[in-house]
Design an enzyme around this catalytic site. Structure first.
Site, PDB file in Angstrom:
ATOM      1  N   ARG A  16       2.845  -4.939  16.902  1.00  0.00           N
ATOM      2  CA  ARG A  16       1.560  -4.291  17.226  1.00  0.00           C
ATOM      3  C   ARG A  16       0.556  -5.579  17.650  1.00  0.00           C
ATOM      4  O   ARG A  16      -0.870  -5.180  18.779  1.00  0.00           O
ATOM      5  CB  ARG A  16       1.561  -3.634  16.113  1.00  0.00           C
ATOM      6  CG  ARG A  16       2.237  -2.930  15.298  1.00  0.00           C
ATOM      7  CD  ARG A  16       1.995  -2.682  14.185  1.00  0.00           C
ATOM      8  NE  ARG A  16       1.905  -3.703  12.765  1.00  0.00           N
ATOM      9  CZ  ARG A  16       1.782  -4.094  11.743  1.00  0.00           C
ATOM     10  NH1 ARG A  16       1.286  -2.849  10.846  1.00  0.00           N
ATOM     11  NH2 ARG A  16       2.549  -5.064  10.660  1.00  0.00           N
ATOM     12  N   HIS A  72       5.378 -12.822   8.058  1.00  0.00           N
ATOM     13  CA  HIS A  72       6.037 -10.877   6.898  1.00  0.00           C
ATOM     14  C   HIS A  72       7.156 -11.246   5.996  1.00  0.00           C
ATOM     15  O   HIS A  72       7.739 -12.198   6.412  1.00  0.00           O
ATOM     16  CB  HIS A  72       5.674 -10.470   8.629  1.00  0.00           C
ATOM     17  CG  HIS A  72       5.559  -9.480   8.068  1.00  0.00           C
ATOM     18  ND1 HIS A  72       6.568  -8.091   7.929  1.00  0.00           N
ATOM     19  CD2 HIS A  72       4.082  -8.496   8.683  1.00  0.00           C
ATOM     20  CE1 HIS A  72       5.792  -6.616   7.721  1.00  0.00           C
ATOM     21  NE2 HIS A  72       4.375  -6.975   8.257  1.00  0.00           N
ATOM     22  N   SER A  87       0.975  -1.101   0.065  1.00  0.00           N
ATOM     23  CA  SER A  87      -0.323  -0.140  -0.089  1.00  0.00           C
ATOM     24  C   SER A  87       0.814   1.324  -0.009  1.00  0.00           C
ATOM     25  O   SER A  87       0.389   2.067  -1.248  1.00  0.00           O
ATOM     26  CB  SER A  87      -0.534   0.214   1.164  1.00  0.00           C
ATOM     27  OG  SER A  87      -0.010  -0.075   2.811  1.00  0.00           O
ATOM     28  N   HIS A 146      -2.206  -8.894   1.923  1.00  0.00           N
ATOM     29  CA  HIS A 146      -2.223  -7.794   3.415  1.00  0.00           C
ATOM     30  C   HIS A 146      -2.774  -7.606   4.223  1.00  0.00           C
ATOM     31  O   HIS A 146      -3.146  -8.342   4.507  1.00  0.00           O
ATOM     32  CB  HIS A 146      -1.551  -6.455   1.676  1.00  0.00           C
ATOM     33  CG  HIS A 146      -1.244  -5.067   1.982  1.00  0.00           C
ATOM     34  ND1 HIS A 146      -0.037  -5.252   2.827  1.00  0.00           N
ATOM     35  CD2 HIS A 146      -1.316  -3.922   1.533  1.00  0.00           C
ATOM     36  CE1 HIS A 146       0.176  -4.020   3.759  1.00  0.00           C
ATOM     37  NE2 HIS A 146      -0.391  -3.440   2.600  1.00  0.00           N
ATOM     38  N   ASP A 149      -2.387  -8.589  11.648  1.00  0.00           N
ATOM     39  CA  ASP A 149      -3.916  -9.316  11.629  1.00  0.00           C
ATOM     40  C   ASP A 149      -4.499 -10.441  12.427  1.00  0.00           C
ATOM     41  O   ASP A 149      -5.659 -10.481  12.386  1.00  0.00           O
ATOM     42  CB  ASP A 149      -4.039  -9.696  10.378  1.00  0.00           C
ATOM     43  CG  ASP A 149      -3.528  -7.797   9.168  1.00  0.00           C
ATOM     44  OD1 ASP A 149      -3.954  -6.800  10.013  1.00  0.00           O
ATOM     45  OD2 ASP A 149      -3.223  -8.697   8.246  1.00  0.00           O
TER      46      ASP A 149
END
Ligand code: HAX
Length: 437
Positions: free
Chosen positions: A318, A309, A233, A263, A364
Site C-alpha cells: 500500500r 509492522h 480496529s 495504529h 502510513d
C-alpha cells in the site's frame, strides 16, 4: 445484474455448509499453540480467529479475497466493498446498483450536525467521527428487528442494511467533521453524479480542477479498506459485534481503536516527523543529516512512525502504491522527496538499531504526503480519512460473521500466579519424566 444482497444470499448457504463440514470433520485439530510470551505479548501470531475478507501474508502484504492489493489500485471503493462482502469482483451493473444505493441513503440527518456543532472546538476529529456514528445508532435496523424477534439465520440482512446506510453517509459525515472542526464553512451536500470517493473529495471542499485529488482519494480509500481480522480496529469491531451490538456500536468501537498512535493515528504522526525533518534542515536533508535525525528519534526512546509492522515483513504494497502515485503526479514536491529519501535511509537505520522486527515502511509512511500536497494539511484529520476506508472492511467482516452465526467472543484469561504454577508444574513434569528415563 446481481445486487450485493442477492450475491450474499446466493453465497452464504455455501459458506455455512463449508464451515459446518470443516468443524464437523476437523473440529479438534490444532491450528495454533500459545506460548507464555505470546500471552503477555499481544497474542502476536496466535491463530485463533477467522477472517475471510482479506489476509496479510507477512511476505506479500494485503490480499483482498486472494487478490494482491497492488492489482486493485484501479478499482473503486464500491468494487472493493462488493468484493470484500461477496468474494466476487462486481461487473458494471453491480457497481452502478451499489453506487445508486449509497447515493439514495447518503442524506445525513440534521441531528448529526447539531451534535457535531455542539462539540468543544478542540475535540479530536476522530472523537467527532466516532460520536457522529454513535448518535446514528438510534436508526439501527438490526437493533429494531432483533428486538421485534429475528431468526438467527437472518441476522446478516439488517446488519447489511445498517452497513449500507452507515457507509453511504460516512463520506458526508467525515467531510462535515473536517469543515466544522477546521472552520472551513458549512458542510457541503453530496452530488448525485459522483461516486463514493468522488463525493468525499467534493464534500471536503478542496479545490480540484483536474480531478487529481479525487483520484488520490479513490486510491487512498481502496488501499486502506481492510487488513485481515486481528488488527486492533478490525478485532475491536468484531469483538463488540460478537455480543450482537449493532453496526453503529461496533464500527464506532473499531474506529476508537484506530485512533491509537500505534495504529491509525500513526499517519498523523508520520507527516509530523517528515515536516520536522524539513524544518530542521531547511528543506530536503542530506543522507547523513537524515540518518542522524532518525538516530536522534530512536535514542530519545521514540518510534519512527510509519515504519515497522506487527505482521508484515516487507515493504507494505500500500505504501508502494501511494509512493508511485506521488512520484507520478508530483515527483518534485519536497515533502514527497523526503518521504522517498526516508524510505532509502530509515530501514537501514532500523536494521542497525536491531529492535524492530520489520524495518520497512507501512501504509502510513506515505499517505500524509499525498494529502498534504493537495492542501489537506490538518494532520489530526488524517485518521478520519483512514476510517472512512477501513469501515468498508469492518462492515464486510461483520456481515459475514453474522451470516456464519459466529458466537460471542470470550477467550480465557489466566493470572500470573496461574502461569507461574503452570510453568513450575511443567518443570516438575519434565524432571520426573527425565528421572524415570
Ligand atoms: N521505530 C522504532 N522502534 C520500533 C519501530 C519503529 N518504527 N517498530 C518497532 N519498534 C520497536 C518496538 O517499539 C519494540 O521495542 P520494545 O521491545 O522496546 O518494546 C521492538 O521494536 C519490537 O517491536 P516489533 O515486534 O517489531 O513491533 P510490534 O509488533 O510490537 O509493533 C508497530 C508494531 C507497528 C506498533 C511498531 O512497529 C511501531 O510502533 N511502529 C511505528 C508506529 C506505526 O507506524 N504504526 C502504524 C502501523 C500500521 C498500522 O496499523 N496502521 O494503522
Amino acid at each position: 445484474m446481481t445486487t450485493i444482497q442477492a450475491a450474499l444470499a446466493r453465497n452464504i448457504p455455501k459458506w455455512r455448509e463449508e464451515v459446518r463440514t470443516l468443524i464437523k470433520e476437523h473440529g479438534n485439530e490444532k491450528v495454533s499453540e500459545v506460548t507464555l510470551r505470546q500471552a503477555y505479548g499481544g497474542m502476536r501470531g496466535v491463530k485463533c480467529m477467522v477472517c475471510d475478507t482479506s489476509e496479510v501474508p507477512p511476505d506479500q502484504g494485503l490480499l483482498v479475497r486472494g487478490t494482491p492489493i497492488g492489482q486493485l489500485t484501479n478499482s473503486t471503493p464500491e468494487d472493493i466493498f462488493y468484493l470484500l462482502c461477496t468474494g466476487e469482483m462486481p461487473g458494471t451493473g453491480e457497481v452502478e446498483a451499489l453506487r445508486k444505493d449509497f447515493s439514495d441513503r447518503s442524506q445525513v440527518p440534521d441531528y448529526v450536525w447539531t451534535v457535531l456543532e455542539a462539540m468543544p472546538a478542540d475535540s479530536h476529529p476522530m472523537c467527532m467521527l466516532d460520536t457522529a456514528i454513535l448518535v446514528m445508532e438510534r436508526e439501527s435496523k438490526f437493533r429494531q428487528e432483533y428486538t421485534e424477534g429475528l431468526k438467527k439465520e437472518d441476522y446478516w440482512k439488517p446488519t447489511l442494511e445498517d452497513a449500507l446506510t452507515l457507509l453511504a453517509r460516512l463520506p458526508a459525515v467525515a467531510a462535515g467533521v473536517y469543515r466544522i472542526r477546521f472552520n472551513k464553512g458549512k458542510p457541503i451536500d453530496p452530488r448525485k453524479d459522483l461516486d463514493w470517493a468522488g463525493n468525499f473529495a467534493h464534500m471536503l471542499g478542496i479545490k480540484d480542477p483536474s480531478g487529481e485529488f479525487a483520484d488520490c482519494i479513490r486510491l487512498y480509500l481502496v488501499l486502506h479498506c481492510d487488513h485481515e481480522g486481528g488488527n486492533v480496529s478490525a478485532h475491536a469491531c468484531h469483538l463488540v459485534a460478537s455480543a450482537l451490538s449493532d453496526t453503529y456500536y461496533a464500527v464506532s468501537a473499531g474506529l476508537n481503536g484506530l485512533s491509537g498512535p500505534l495504529h491509525g493515528l500513526a499517519n498523523q504522526e508520520c507527516l509530523g516527523w517528515i515536516l520536522r525533518v524539513q524544518e530542521k534542515f531547511g528543506g530536503v536533508p542530506t543522507d547523513e543529516q537524515l540518518t542522524e535525525f532518525a538516530w536522534e528519534t530512536l535514542k530519545a526512546g521514540k518510534v519512527i512512525p510509519g515504519y515497522g509492522h506487527a505482521v508484515l515483513r516487507v515493504t507494505d504494497p500500500r505504501f508502494t502504491a501511494l509512493r508511485e502515485f506521488g512520484m507520478k503526479h508530483f515527483p518534485d514536491d519536497p515533502v514527497m522527496t523526503i518521504v522517498d529519501k526516508v524510505y532509502r535511509i530509515v530501514p537501514e537505520v532500523l536494521k542497525e538499531h536491531g529492535k524492530a522486527k520489520n524495518p520497512w515502511p507501512n501504509v502510513d509512511a506515505g499517505s500524509g504526503a499525498l494529502l498534504y500536497h493537495y492542501g489537506l494539511r490538518e494532520f489530526p484529520y488524517y485518521t478520519v480519512m483512514f476510517s472512512v476506508s477501513r469501515a468498508l472492511g469492518m462492515c464486510a467482516q461483520m456481515v459475514i460473521d453474522r451470516a456464519l452465526g459466529e458466537p460471542i467472543e470470550r477467550p480465557k484469561s489466566v493470572t500470573t500466579d496461574w502461569l507461574k504454577t503452570q510453568v513450575n508444574s511443567g518443570e516438575r513434569l519434565a524432571e520426573s519424566s527425565a528421572s524415570r528415563s
